[in-house]
Scaffold this motif. Structure first.
Motif, PDB file in Angstrom:
ATOM      1  N   SER A   1       2.600   1.298   3.464  1.00  0.00           N
ATOM      2  CA  SER A   1       2.208   0.356   4.562  1.00  0.00           C
ATOM      3  C   SER A   1       2.151  -0.923   4.218  1.00  0.00           C
ATOM      4  O   SER A   1       1.469  -1.242   2.735  1.00  0.00           O
ATOM      5  N   PRO A   2       2.423  -2.170   4.870  1.00  0.00           N
ATOM      6  CA  PRO A   2       1.794  -3.425   4.607  1.00  0.00           C
ATOM      7  C   PRO A   2       0.340  -3.386   4.750  1.00  0.00           C
ATOM      8  O   PRO A   2      -0.358  -2.481   5.324  1.00  0.00           O
TER       9      PRO A   2
ATOM     10  N   TYR B   1       0.705   5.809  -0.562  1.00  0.00           N
ATOM     11  CA  TYR B   1      -0.665   7.084  -0.511  1.00  0.00           C
ATOM     12  C   TYR B   1       0.151   8.464  -0.567  1.00  0.00           C
ATOM     13  O   TYR B   1       1.333   8.626  -0.226  1.00  0.00           O
TER      14      TYR B   1
ATOM     15  N   TYR C   1       0.723  -1.042   0.015  1.00  0.00           N
ATOM     16  CA  TYR C   1      -0.028   0.025   0.081  1.00  0.00           C
ATOM     17  C   TYR C   1       0.852   1.249  -0.090  1.00  0.00           C
ATOM     18  O   TYR C   1       1.777   1.538   0.929  1.00  0.00           O
TER      19      TYR C   1
ATOM     20  N   PHE D   1       5.578   7.527   6.985  1.00  0.00           N
ATOM     21  CA  PHE D   1       5.731   8.528   6.165  1.00  0.00           C
ATOM     22  C   PHE D   1       7.357   8.863   5.639  1.00  0.00           C
ATOM     23  O   PHE D   1       7.871   8.645   6.321  1.00  0.00           O
TER      24      PHE D   1
ATOM     25  N   ASN E   1      -3.098  -3.596   6.253  1.00  0.00           N
ATOM     26  CA  ASN E   1      -3.611  -3.787   7.738  1.00  0.00           C
ATOM     27  C   ASN E   1      -2.455  -3.401   8.897  1.00  0.00           C
ATOM     28  O   ASN E   1      -2.665  -3.807   9.859  1.00  0.00           O
ATOM     29  N   GLN E   2      -1.658  -2.426   8.410  1.00  0.00           N
ATOM     30  CA  GLN E   2      -0.473  -2.087   9.185  1.00  0.00           C
ATOM     31  C   GLN E   2      -0.317  -0.697   9.316  1.00  0.00           C
ATOM     32  O   GLN E   2      -0.796  -0.098   8.439  1.00  0.00           O
ATOM     33  N   PRO E   3       0.332  -0.208  10.555  1.00  0.00           N
ATOM     34  CA  PRO E   3       0.494   1.377  10.381  1.00  0.00           C
ATOM     35  C   PRO E   3       1.259   1.975   9.323  1.00  0.00           C
ATOM     36  O   PRO E   3       2.227   1.294   8.412  1.00  0.00           O
ATOM     37  N   GLN E   4       0.732   3.274   8.864  1.00  0.00           N
ATOM     38  CA  GLN E   4       1.511   3.889   7.625  1.00  0.00           C
ATOM     39  C   GLN E   4       2.842   4.568   8.115  1.00  0.00           C
ATOM     40  O   GLN E   4       3.116   4.884   9.254  1.00  0.00           O
TER      41      GLN E   4
END
Lengths: 111, 113
Positions: A94-95, A33, A31, A102, A97-100
Protein backbone atom coordinates in the motif's frame (compact mmCIF):
# COMPACT_ATOMS: atom_id res chain seq x y z
CA UNK A 1 -1.28 -4.35 -14.61
CA UNK A 2 0.30 -7.08 -12.43
CA UNK A 3 -0.18 -5.55 -8.95
CA UNK A 4 1.20 -7.84 -6.23
CA UNK A 5 2.73 -11.08 -7.53
CA UNK A 6 3.55 -14.03 -5.29
CA UNK A 7 5.56 -17.12 -6.18
CA UNK A 8 5.28 -20.03 -5.88
CA UNK A 9 1.51 -20.63 -5.72
CA UNK A 10 1.91 -24.01 -4.03
CA UNK A 11 4.75 -25.73 -2.21
CA UNK A 12 5.26 -28.82 -0.07
CA UNK A 13 8.19 -28.84 2.33
CA UNK A 14 9.60 -31.41 4.67
CA UNK A 15 10.09 -30.55 8.34
CA UNK A 16 13.40 -28.73 8.82
CA UNK A 17 13.74 -27.54 5.24
CA UNK A 18 14.02 -23.88 4.39
CA UNK A 19 12.49 -21.81 1.62
CA UNK A 20 11.81 -18.27 0.50
CA UNK A 21 8.39 -17.01 -0.53
CA UNK A 22 8.72 -14.30 -3.14
CA UNK A 23 6.62 -11.15 -3.36
CA UNK A 24 6.99 -8.32 -5.83
CA UNK A 25 4.80 -5.31 -6.57
CA UNK A 26 4.87 -2.92 -9.52
CA UNK A 27 2.82 -0.09 -8.01
CA UNK A 28 5.76 1.69 -6.36
CA UNK A 29 4.15 1.27 -2.94
CA UNK A 30 6.30 2.09 0.07
CA UNK A 31 4.53 -0.25 2.48
CA UNK A 32 4.56 -4.03 2.18
CA UNK A 33 3.17 -6.75 4.44
CA UNK A 34 3.20 -10.50 4.96
CA UNK A 35 0.18 -12.29 6.44
CA UNK A 36 -0.70 -15.88 7.11
CA UNK A 37 -4.20 -17.28 6.91
CA UNK A 38 -5.04 -20.46 8.76
CA UNK A 39 -8.23 -22.42 7.99
CA UNK A 40 -11.35 -20.68 9.30
CA UNK A 41 -9.34 -17.74 10.58
CA UNK A 42 -8.66 -14.20 9.56
CA UNK A 43 -5.29 -13.00 8.35
CA UNK A 44 -2.55 -12.39 10.89
CA UNK A 45 0.38 -10.07 10.24
CA UNK A 46 3.83 -11.69 10.24
CA UNK A 47 6.13 -8.82 9.19
CA UNK A 48 5.81 -5.47 7.50
CA UNK A 49 8.02 -2.87 5.89
CA UNK A 50 7.54 0.88 5.41
CA UNK A 51 10.34 1.20 2.87
CA UNK A 52 13.56 -0.29 1.53
CA UNK A 53 15.86 -1.26 4.38
CA UNK A 54 13.14 -0.97 7.06
CA UNK A 55 11.27 -3.98 8.45
CA UNK A 56 9.44 -4.72 11.67
CA UNK A 57 7.62 -7.57 13.39
CA UNK A 58 3.90 -8.07 13.27
CA UNK A 59 1.64 -10.20 15.43
CA UNK A 60 3.14 -13.66 14.60
CA UNK A 61 6.82 -13.27 13.53
CA UNK A 62 8.38 -16.34 15.17
CA UNK A 63 10.00 -18.73 12.69
CA UNK A 64 10.16 -16.17 9.86
CA UNK A 65 12.58 -13.59 8.53
CA UNK A 66 12.23 -10.84 5.94
CA UNK A 67 14.37 -8.39 4.04
CA UNK A 68 13.57 -5.35 1.92
CA UNK A 69 16.45 -4.36 -0.32
CA UNK A 70 14.27 -2.73 -3.01
CA UNK A 71 10.89 -1.00 -3.10
CA UNK A 72 9.48 -3.78 -5.33
CA UNK A 73 10.50 -6.95 -3.48
CA UNK A 74 9.71 -8.25 -0.01
CA UNK A 75 10.72 -11.93 0.37
CA UNK A 76 9.68 -14.02 3.38
CA UNK A 77 12.07 -16.72 4.57
CA UNK A 78 11.33 -19.84 6.59
CA UNK A 79 14.57 -21.22 8.00
CA UNK A 80 13.49 -24.45 9.73
CA UNK A 81 10.03 -25.40 8.50
CA UNK A 82 7.65 -26.74 11.14
CA UNK A 83 4.16 -28.28 10.72
CA UNK A 84 2.69 -25.24 12.51
CA UNK A 85 3.76 -23.12 9.55
CA UNK A 86 1.39 -24.93 7.20
CA UNK A 87 -0.80 -22.10 6.01
CA UNK A 88 -1.68 -19.81 3.14
CA UNK A 89 0.63 -16.80 2.96
CA UNK A 90 -0.44 -13.47 1.53
CA UNK A 91 1.69 -10.51 0.61
CA UNK A 92 0.19 -7.02 0.38
CA UNK A 93 1.32 -3.51 -0.42
CA UNK A 94 0.00 0.00 0.00
CA UNK A 95 0.96 3.63 -0.23
CA UNK A 96 1.13 5.33 3.17
CA UNK A 97 -2.32 5.74 4.75
CA UNK A 98 -4.06 3.96 1.86
CA UNK A 99 -5.79 0.55 1.67
CA UNK A 100 -3.74 -2.59 1.18
CA UNK A 101 -3.67 -4.54 -2.09
CA UNK A 102 -3.18 -8.31 -1.78
CA UNK A 103 -1.53 -10.94 -3.94
CA UNK A 104 -3.18 -14.30 -4.63
CA UNK A 105 -1.21 -16.18 -1.99
CA UNK A 106 1.17 -19.09 -1.58
CA UNK A 107 -0.29 -22.32 -0.19
CA UNK A 108 2.41 -24.01 1.89
CA UNK A 109 2.22 -27.50 3.38
CA UNK A 110 4.89 -28.84 5.72
CA UNK A 111 4.96 -32.59 6.21
CA UNK B 1 -4.56 -5.42 21.11
CA UNK B 2 -7.60 -5.20 18.87
CA UNK B 3 -10.11 -8.07 18.78
CA UNK B 4 -12.49 -8.25 15.82
CA UNK B 5 -15.41 -10.65 15.97
CA UNK B 6 -17.48 -11.48 12.88
CA UNK B 7 -20.88 -13.17 12.53
CA UNK B 8 -22.23 -15.31 11.06
CA UNK B 9 -19.51 -17.69 9.92
CA UNK B 10 -21.72 -19.00 7.11
CA UNK B 11 -24.68 -17.41 5.39
CA UNK B 12 -26.92 -18.74 2.63
CA UNK B 13 -29.41 -16.53 0.84
CA UNK B 14 -31.65 -16.85 -2.19
CA UNK B 15 -30.64 -14.85 -5.23
CA UNK B 16 -32.18 -11.41 -5.05
CA UNK B 17 -32.40 -11.36 -1.26
CA UNK B 18 -30.24 -9.21 1.00
CA UNK B 19 -27.26 -10.38 3.07
CA UNK B 20 -25.99 -8.77 6.26
CA UNK B 21 -22.67 -9.52 7.97
CA UNK B 22 -21.85 -8.01 11.35
CA UNK B 23 -18.57 -7.25 13.10
CA UNK B 24 -17.61 -5.88 16.49
CA UNK B 25 -14.27 -4.50 17.59
CA UNK B 26 -12.72 -3.78 20.96
CA UNK B 27 -10.16 -0.97 20.52
CA UNK B 28 -11.63 2.53 20.55
CA UNK B 29 -8.50 3.73 18.69
CA UNK B 30 -9.71 1.94 15.54
CA UNK B 31 -10.89 4.46 12.97
CA UNK B 32 -10.72 2.59 9.67
CA UNK B 33 -12.91 -0.40 8.77
CA UNK B 34 -12.39 -2.14 5.42
CA UNK B 35 -14.32 -5.08 4.02
CA UNK B 36 -12.63 -7.67 1.81
CA UNK B 37 -14.06 -10.29 -0.54
CA UNK B 38 -12.02 -13.43 -1.06
CA UNK B 39 -12.84 -15.81 -3.88
CA UNK B 40 -11.51 -19.35 -4.00
CA UNK B 41 -7.79 -19.41 -4.69
CA UNK B 42 -7.48 -15.63 -4.69
CA UNK B 43 -6.27 -12.99 -2.31
CA UNK B 44 -8.61 -10.66 -0.41
CA UNK B 45 -9.97 -7.83 -2.53
CA UNK B 46 -11.12 -4.57 -0.97
CA UNK B 47 -14.80 -3.96 -1.77
CA UNK B 48 -15.67 -1.05 0.49
CA UNK B 49 -14.26 0.76 3.49
CA UNK B 50 -15.48 3.32 6.00
CA UNK B 51 -13.74 5.75 8.29
CA UNK B 52 -14.96 6.75 11.70
CA UNK B 53 -16.07 10.22 10.68
CA UNK B 54 -19.06 8.81 8.75
CA UNK B 55 -21.84 6.48 9.80
CA UNK B 56 -22.73 4.95 6.45
CA UNK B 57 -21.24 4.49 3.00
CA UNK B 58 -22.83 3.00 -0.09
CA UNK B 59 -21.48 1.76 -3.40
CA UNK B 60 -24.16 0.37 -5.71
CA UNK B 61 -25.48 -2.84 -4.07
CA UNK B 62 -23.01 -2.73 -1.18
CA UNK B 63 -23.29 -0.58 1.92
CA UNK B 64 -21.47 -0.42 5.22
CA UNK B 65 -22.74 1.07 8.47
CA UNK B 66 -20.69 2.02 11.51
CA UNK B 67 -21.76 2.59 15.10
CA UNK B 68 -18.64 3.85 16.83
CA UNK B 69 -20.32 4.18 20.20
CA UNK B 70 -21.32 0.52 20.21
CA UNK B 71 -18.13 -0.52 18.38
CA UNK B 72 -19.84 -2.43 15.63
CA UNK B 73 -20.06 -2.19 11.86
CA UNK B 74 -21.98 -4.14 9.25
CA UNK B 75 -21.86 -5.03 5.56
CA UNK B 76 -25.12 -5.02 3.62
CA UNK B 77 -25.42 -6.57 0.16
CA UNK B 78 -28.74 -6.04 -1.60
CA UNK B 79 -30.15 -7.88 -4.62
CA UNK B 80 -27.59 -10.65 -4.20
CA UNK B 81 -26.27 -12.48 -7.25
CA UNK B 82 -24.49 -15.85 -7.55
CA UNK B 83 -21.20 -14.03 -8.21
CA UNK B 84 -21.46 -12.52 -4.72
CA UNK B 85 -20.71 -15.99 -3.33
CA UNK B 86 -17.34 -15.76 -1.57
CA UNK B 87 -15.76 -15.36 1.86
CA UNK B 88 -16.07 -11.86 3.28
CA UNK B 89 -13.72 -10.44 5.92
CA UNK B 90 -14.11 -7.36 8.03
CA UNK B 91 -11.09 -5.62 9.53
CA UNK B 92 -10.26 -2.75 11.86
CA UNK B 93 -7.26 -0.45 12.11
CA UNK B 94 -6.32 2.97 13.42
CA UNK B 95 -5.88 4.14 9.80
CA UNK B 96 -5.49 2.83 6.24
CA UNK B 97 -2.10 1.34 5.50
CA UNK B 98 -1.35 0.79 9.16
CA UNK B 99 0.71 -2.18 10.23
CA UNK B 100 -1.97 -3.12 12.76
CA UNK B 101 -4.90 -4.20 10.57
CA UNK B 102 -6.87 -6.82 12.48
CA UNK B 103 -9.18 -9.19 10.61
CA UNK B 104 -12.35 -10.98 11.57
CA UNK B 105 -12.62 -14.72 11.02
CA UNK B 106 -14.66 -14.47 7.82
CA UNK B 107 -18.18 -15.20 6.58
CA UNK B 108 -18.77 -17.69 3.79
CA UNK B 109 -21.68 -16.31 1.76
CA UNK B 110 -23.52 -18.61 -0.61
CA UNK B 111 -26.10 -17.14 -2.98
CA UNK B 112 -28.49 -19.83 -4.18
CA UNK B 113 -29.74 -19.30 -7.77
Amino acid sequence: NAGVTQTPKFRILKIGQSMTLQCTQDMNHNYMYWYRQDPGMGLKLIYYSVGAGITDKGEVPNGYNVSRSTTEDFPLRLELAAPSQTSVYFCASSPPNQPQHFGDGTRLSIL
Amino acid sequence: GENVEQHPSTLSVQEGDSAVIKCTYSDSASNYFPWYKQELGKGPQLIIDIRSNVGEKKDQRIAVTLNKTAKHFSLHITETQPEDSAVYFCAASPRPGANNLFFGTGTRLTVIP
